[in-house]
Motif scaffolding. Structure first.
Motif, mmCIF file in Angstrom:
data_model
loop_
_atom_site.group_PDB
_atom_site.id
_atom_site.type_symbol
_atom_site.label_atom_id
_atom_site.label_comp_id
_atom_site.label_asym_id
_atom_site.label_seq_id
_atom_site.Cartn_x
_atom_site.Cartn_y
_atom_site.Cartn_z
ATOM 1 N N LYS A 18 0.957 -1.234 -0.084
ATOM 2 C CA LYS A 18 -0.034 0.056 0.119
ATOM 3 C C LYS A 18 0.839 1.201 -0.039
ATOM 4 N N GLU A 19 0.427 2.261 -0.693
ATOM 5 C CA GLU A 19 1.174 3.640 -0.777
ATOM 6 C C GLU A 19 0.611 4.388 0.237
ATOM 7 N N ARG A 20 1.746 4.848 1.067
ATOM 8 C CA ARG A 20 1.744 5.605 2.433
ATOM 9 C C ARG A 20 2.170 7.141 2.324
ATOM 10 N N ARG A 21 1.482 7.969 2.644
ATOM 11 C CA ARG A 21 1.859 9.389 2.412
ATOM 12 C C ARG A 21 2.902 9.856 3.350
ATOM 13 N N PHE A 22 3.812 10.788 2.828
ATOM 14 C CA PHE A 22 4.665 11.463 3.848
ATOM 15 C C PHE A 22 4.409 12.884 3.850
ATOM 16 N N ASP A 72 6.838 1.070 10.346
ATOM 17 C CA ASP A 72 8.159 2.053 10.586
ATOM 18 C C ASP A 72 7.882 3.334 10.840
ATOM 19 N N VAL A 73 6.535 3.767 10.717
ATOM 20 C CA VAL A 73 6.134 5.032 10.817
ATOM 21 C C VAL A 73 6.035 5.262 12.175
ATOM 22 N N PRO A 74 7.040 6.573 12.595
ATOM 23 C CA PRO A 74 7.202 6.739 13.929
ATOM 24 C C PRO A 74 5.911 6.745 14.745
ATOM 25 N N ASN A 75 6.032 6.476 16.119
ATOM 26 C CA ASN A 75 4.817 6.524 16.875
ATOM 27 C C ASN A 75 3.938 5.433 16.529
ATOM 28 N N HIS A 76 4.250 4.516 15.838
ATOM 29 C CA HIS A 76 3.226 3.317 15.352
ATOM 30 C C HIS A 76 2.107 3.805 14.989
ATOM 31 N N SER A 77 1.822 4.708 14.427
ATOM 32 C CA SER A 77 0.599 5.391 14.067
ATOM 33 C C SER A 77 -0.146 4.447 12.871
ATOM 34 N N LEU A 78 0.546 3.950 12.091
ATOM 35 C CA LEU A 78 0.106 3.298 11.153
ATOM 36 C C LEU A 78 0.393 1.580 10.835
ATOM 37 N N THR A 79 -0.492 0.801 10.515
ATOM 38 C CA THR A 79 -0.259 -0.455 10.400
ATOM 39 C C THR A 79 -0.525 -0.956 8.998
ATOM 40 N N CYS A 80 -0.079 -2.054 8.737
ATOM 41 C CA CYS A 80 -0.680 -2.434 7.197
ATOM 42 C C CYS A 80 -2.383 -2.762 7.023
ATOM 43 N N ASP A 81 -2.946 -2.879 8.234
ATOM 44 C CA ASP A 81 -4.229 -3.046 8.309
ATOM 45 C C ASP A 81 -5.225 -1.869 7.962
ATOM 46 N N ASP A 82 -4.534 -0.770 7.855
ATOM 47 C CA ASP A 82 -5.157 0.565 7.622
ATOM 48 C C ASP A 82 -5.244 0.512 6.042
ATOM 49 N N ALA A 83 -6.333 1.334 5.715
ATOM 50 C CA ALA A 83 -6.826 1.376 4.573
ATOM 51 C C ALA A 83 -5.894 2.223 3.874
ATOM 52 N N GLU A 84 -5.749 2.046 2.307
ATOM 53 C CA GLU A 84 -4.761 3.242 1.711
ATOM 54 C C GLU A 84 -5.717 4.254 1.262
ATOM 55 N N GLU A 85 -5.215 5.422 1.025
ATOM 56 C CA GLU A 85 -5.732 6.598 0.632
ATOM 57 C C GLU A 85 -6.337 6.210 -0.803
ATOM 58 N N ARG A 86 -7.494 6.854 -1.069
ATOM 59 C CA ARG A 86 -8.221 6.872 -2.308
ATOM 60 C C ARG A 86 -7.572 7.622 -3.212
ATOM 61 N N GLY A 87 -7.498 7.191 -4.561
ATOM 62 C CA GLY A 87 -6.867 7.592 -5.881
ATOM 63 C C GLY A 87 -7.026 9.038 -5.939
ATOM 64 N N SER A 88 -8.397 9.360 -5.871
ATOM 65 C CA SER A 88 -8.638 10.873 -5.933
ATOM 66 C C SER A 88 -8.167 11.747 -4.837
ATOM 67 N N ARG A 89 -7.787 11.333 -3.456
ATOM 68 C CA ARG A 89 -7.200 12.103 -2.534
ATOM 69 C C ARG A 89 -5.719 12.059 -2.742
ATOM 70 N N LYS A 90 -5.198 11.146 -3.407
ATOM 71 C CA LYS A 90 -3.562 11.358 -3.639
ATOM 72 C C LYS A 90 -3.125 12.410 -4.587
#
Length: 218
Positions: free
Chosen positions: A130-134, A158-176
């Motif tokens: 999944k693509e993740r935003r920085f 690996d995101v600091p503070n463990h605020s994201l996991t692989c179970d979280d949904a990926e951003e919609r394409g329209s939002r990216k």
């Protein structure tokens, strides 16, 4: 600078010297009305405006883009030439692009030295794909992204503070497509938001080639 024949079509000309022309101008917001200013066109192509919306308005010697934004207009980076107007000799408003006042204007955008503007970047997780935003709004965030980019096994966890996991949904394409460019929220990458190296995104304690070359050439 401008001939008598050129200037006779305008009303509100204050000065016409060998270095610059000063003339009344304005920008109209459909909701709030007109914002008045004094426009100066210089022989080398630079354009500056003093806003006169109030006697003590601090917006002086600003660019036409800043003036249009101050008047509440959107997309000023693209449309300021049609959003800012001057008066014709009979008192009608004429958009700048319809006049001869831009004949010396050749300036294109150049990033000021060390100006910090970075659009959001994406990185794909090596585990869930999944693509993740920085969001790169400060030096710390830039360093986190820089380190993640160098890590071929980077994962969501690996995101600091463990605020994201692989179970979280990926951003919609329209939002990216919205990546924080100050020019246009849906910009695909322009000279205002794509940085090729500055003291926010290059690090003297990093041994990668891009950082080492940047530090050497500073």
């Amino acid at each position: 600078m401008f001939t008598r024949e050129e200037l006779i079509q305008f009303h509100g000309v204050f000065r016409n010297t060998q270095e610059f022309l000063e003339i009344d101008c304005g920008c109209t917001n459909p909701r709030y009305g007109d914002t008045a200013g004094k426009l100066r066109v210089y022989i080398e192509g630079k354009i500056e405006i003093d806003c006169t919306c109030m006697d003590d308005c601090p917006k002086v010697n600003i660019s036409p883009i800043e003036f249009a934004k101050h008047a509440g207009r959107t997309n000023a980076h693209n449309n300021w030439k049609s959003q800012i107007w001057v008066f014709s000799h009979d008192g009608h408003k004429i958009a700048l692009w319809r006049t001869c006042l831009l004949k010396y204007h050749t300036q294109t955008f150049q990033r000021p030295l060390r100006q910090v503007v970075h659009r959001d970047e994406f990185l794909r997780c090596s585990q869930c794909n999944k693509e993740r935003r920085f969001i790169l709004r400060n030096k710390e965030a830039c360093k986190i992204y820089h380190q993640a980019l160098a890590n071929n096994n980077w994962r969501c966890s690996d995101v600091p503070n463990h605020s994201l996991t692989c179970d979280d949904a990926e951003e919609r394409g329209s939002r990216k497509v919205c990546r924080g460019c100050p020019r246009d929220s849906k910009c695909g990458g322009c000279e205002k938001c794509v940085c090729f190296g500055c003291d926010w995104c290059r690090f003297d304690d990093c041994n990668c080639q891009t950082c080492v070359e940047f530090v050497i050439n500073m």
